[in-house]
Design a protein around this motif. Structure first.
Motif, mmCIF file in Angstrom:
data_model
loop_
_atom_site.group_PDB
_atom_site.id
_atom_site.type_symbol
_atom_site.label_atom_id
_atom_site.label_comp_id
_atom_site.label_asym_id
_atom_site.label_seq_id
_atom_site.Cartn_x
_atom_site.Cartn_y
_atom_site.Cartn_z
ATOM 1 N N ASP A 45 -21.829 -32.616 -15.786
ATOM 2 C CA ASP A 45 -22.965 -31.837 -15.817
ATOM 3 C C ASP A 45 -24.392 -32.374 -15.543
ATOM 4 O OD1 ASP A 45 -22.496 -32.993 -18.111
ATOM 5 O OD2 ASP A 45 -22.644 -31.493 -19.481
ATOM 6 N N ASN A 46 -24.336 -33.593 -14.838
ATOM 7 C CA ASN A 46 -25.697 -34.184 -14.608
ATOM 8 C C ASN A 46 -26.254 -34.683 -15.913
ATOM 9 O OD1 ASN A 46 -25.314 -33.664 -12.083
ATOM 10 N ND2 ASN A 46 -25.925 -31.572 -11.884
ATOM 11 N N VAL A 47 -25.880 -35.455 -16.713
ATOM 12 C CA VAL A 47 -26.427 -35.878 -17.556
ATOM 13 C C VAL A 47 -26.364 -37.425 -17.780
ATOM 14 C CG1 VAL A 47 -26.678 -36.100 -20.447
ATOM 15 C CG2 VAL A 47 -26.384 -33.893 -19.374
ATOM 16 N N THR A 48 -27.348 -38.309 -17.885
ATOM 17 C CA THR A 48 -27.291 -39.861 -17.720
ATOM 18 C C THR A 48 -26.838 -40.254 -19.041
ATOM 19 O OG1 THR A 48 -28.700 -39.748 -15.823
ATOM 20 C CG2 THR A 48 -28.170 -41.698 -17.094
ATOM 21 N N LYS A 98 -16.366 -46.884 -27.451
ATOM 22 C CA LYS A 98 -17.243 -47.464 -28.763
ATOM 23 C C LYS A 98 -18.541 -46.624 -29.095
ATOM 24 C CE LYS A 98 -17.803 -51.736 -28.497
ATOM 25 N NZ LYS A 98 -18.300 -53.110 -28.740
ATOM 26 N N ASP A 99 -19.385 -46.782 -27.953
ATOM 27 C CA ASP A 99 -20.668 -45.882 -28.581
ATOM 28 C C ASP A 99 -21.152 -44.920 -27.180
ATOM 29 O OD1 ASP A 99 -22.961 -45.123 -29.651
ATOM 30 O OD2 ASP A 99 -23.967 -46.685 -28.933
ATOM 31 N N VAL A 100 -21.691 -43.862 -27.363
ATOM 32 C CA VAL A 100 -22.322 -43.095 -26.343
ATOM 33 C C VAL A 100 -23.890 -43.022 -26.565
ATOM 34 C CG1 VAL A 100 -22.471 -40.929 -24.996
ATOM 35 C CG2 VAL A 100 -20.064 -41.815 -25.877
ATOM 36 N N GLU A 101 -24.685 -43.462 -25.625
ATOM 37 C CA GLU A 101 -25.901 -43.296 -25.854
ATOM 38 C C GLU A 101 -26.731 -42.265 -25.052
ATOM 39 O OE1 GLU A 101 -30.056 -46.356 -25.174
ATOM 40 O OE2 GLU A 101 -27.935 -47.399 -25.377
ATOM 41 N N LEU A 102 -27.415 -41.310 -25.809
ATOM 42 C CA LEU A 102 -28.035 -40.241 -24.846
ATOM 43 C C LEU A 102 -29.535 -40.410 -24.690
ATOM 44 C CD1 LEU A 102 -26.290 -37.489 -26.894
ATOM 45 C CD2 LEU A 102 -25.698 -38.382 -24.629
ATOM 46 N N PRO A 103 -30.079 -40.003 -23.659
ATOM 47 C CA PRO A 103 -31.544 -40.075 -23.504
ATOM 48 C C PRO A 103 -32.190 -39.386 -24.922
ATOM 49 C CG PRO A 103 -30.453 -39.315 -21.612
ATOM 50 C CD PRO A 103 -29.503 -39.310 -22.580
ATOM 51 N N GLU A 130 -17.527 -32.983 -23.757
ATOM 52 C CA GLU A 130 -16.139 -33.783 -23.649
ATOM 53 C C GLU A 130 -16.250 -35.032 -24.082
ATOM 54 O OE1 GLU A 130 -12.300 -34.174 -20.480
ATOM 55 O OE2 GLU A 130 -14.098 -33.271 -19.963
ATOM 56 N N VAL A 131 -17.315 -35.649 -23.407
ATOM 57 C CA VAL A 131 -17.411 -37.000 -23.863
ATOM 58 C C VAL A 131 -17.525 -37.265 -25.332
ATOM 59 C CG1 VAL A 131 -18.888 -39.229 -23.604
ATOM 60 C CG2 VAL A 131 -18.270 -37.897 -21.620
ATOM 61 N N PRO A 164 -19.260 -54.027 -20.986
ATOM 62 C CA PRO A 164 -20.747 -53.698 -21.258
ATOM 63 C C PRO A 164 -21.130 -52.374 -20.905
ATOM 64 C CG PRO A 164 -20.149 -55.614 -19.870
ATOM 65 C CD PRO A 164 -18.711 -55.123 -19.932
ATOM 66 N N SER A 165 -22.240 -52.130 -21.486
ATOM 67 C CA SER A 165 -22.787 -50.703 -21.526
ATOM 68 C C SER A 165 -22.833 -50.393 -19.986
ATOM 69 C CB SER A 165 -24.145 -50.558 -22.271
ATOM 70 O OG SER A 165 -24.507 -49.183 -21.909
ATOM 71 N N GLN A 166 -22.281 -49.135 -19.822
ATOM 72 C CA GLN A 166 -22.343 -48.577 -18.360
ATOM 73 C C GLN A 166 -23.249 -47.377 -18.135
ATOM 74 O OE1 GLN A 166 -20.568 -50.395 -15.661
ATOM 75 N NE2 GLN A 166 -20.185 -51.921 -17.465
ATOM 76 N N GLU A 167 -24.119 -47.202 -17.324
ATOM 77 C CA GLU A 167 -25.049 -46.210 -17.314
ATOM 78 C C GLU A 167 -24.426 -45.113 -16.112
ATOM 79 O OE1 GLU A 167 -29.335 -44.980 -15.997
ATOM 80 O OE2 GLU A 167 -28.870 -46.736 -16.510
ATOM 81 N N VAL A 168 -23.882 -43.993 -16.739
ATOM 82 C CA VAL A 168 -23.100 -42.941 -15.868
ATOM 83 C C VAL A 168 -23.833 -41.766 -15.819
ATOM 84 C CG1 VAL A 168 -20.718 -42.237 -15.569
ATOM 85 C CG2 VAL A 168 -21.165 -44.417 -16.677
#
Length: 249
Positions: free
Chosen positions: A76-79, A159-164, A126-127, A68-72
């Protein structure tokens, strides 16, 4: 007496039926006798002693677990919100049953915690740009941790990286500024190359006054072929020099 033998035959038949177990090609049956591990059996037809033995079926096919999608929070302090998929299979049915209470649930929880840990140690760039490196690192860590459970992790894919939304706008502005910078550099390089070529042409024409005059006449010829109604004819420098020298004499 006859009913006694009939009843006994029925009991024997029920006993034999209840002891039959069929294990499919992609399964293994882990047998316990009076609570002690006997071993894995299969595939095929087997007999299990009722009451004394029991069998647990283990599927050997590759399992696809969607993390499941994990909020990390990255280094460099980016959610960010990240999800992944883990491919694993059971290679040792005995360990999968005896070493862990529920190997599927344990593997799922380990995958989630490892994903949060690895993403938290990486920077956002890097992500986004080095997923293959992170995938390999995740696969190695999860495989090492699940190895005592008889589990083999074959692959892990982010699979996917969701940015603010704010970060998406900032990255879009950064990309636009980068494209504008490259356009200005290319335009400046073009102007520099054009200036160098003009300088080379001027140096060649300066070596012969006749060459300048021929170039002038060629230019007039090119203008005349374009069906212009008005032609502006500049006065050649050589002609001005002629009149200046004539006045001095």
């Amino acid at each position: 007496m006859e009913w006694y033998w009939i009843g006994l035959a029925v009991v024997v038949i029920l006993f034999l039926v209840s002891s039959i177990r069929v294990v499919k090609e992609y399964e293994r049956g882990v047998v316990f006798r009076l609570g002690r591990l006997v071993g894995a059996r299969g595939p095929g037809l087997f007999f299990v002693i009722p009451i004394l033995e029991n069998m647990q079926i283990v599927d050997l096919r590759t399992v696809t677990y969607d993390v499941p999608s994990q909020e990390v929070v990255t280094r460099d302090n980016v959610t960010v919100k990240v999800n992944a998929v883990v491919y694993y299979r059971v290679v040792d049915p005995n360990k999968a049953i005896t070493e862990v209470f529920d190997y599927q649930y344990a593997t799922a929880q380990l995958a989630q915690t490892t994903l949060r840990s690895i993403i938290g140690q990486a920077e956002l760039d890097e992500v986004l740009s080095e997923r293959e490196k992170l995938n390999l690192k995740l696969q190695q860590i999860i495989d090492e941790e699940t190895n005592p459970w008889g589990i083999k992790v074959t692959a892990v894919e982010i699979k996917d990286v969701e940015l603010p939304e704010d970060m998406q706008r900032i990255m879009a502005m950064q990309a636009e500024a980068e494209r504008e910078r490259r356009a200005k550099i290319i335009r400046a390089e073009g102007e520099h190359q054009a200036a160098m070529k003009l300088k080379e042409a001027a140096d060649i024409l300066a070596q012969s006054e006749g060459a300048i005059l021929l170039r002038y006449l060629q230019t007039l010829n090119e203008i005349a072929t374009e069906e212009n109604t008005t032609i502006v004819m500049p006065v050649p420098v050589e002609l001005l020099k002629f009149f200046v020298e004539k006045a001095k004499s």
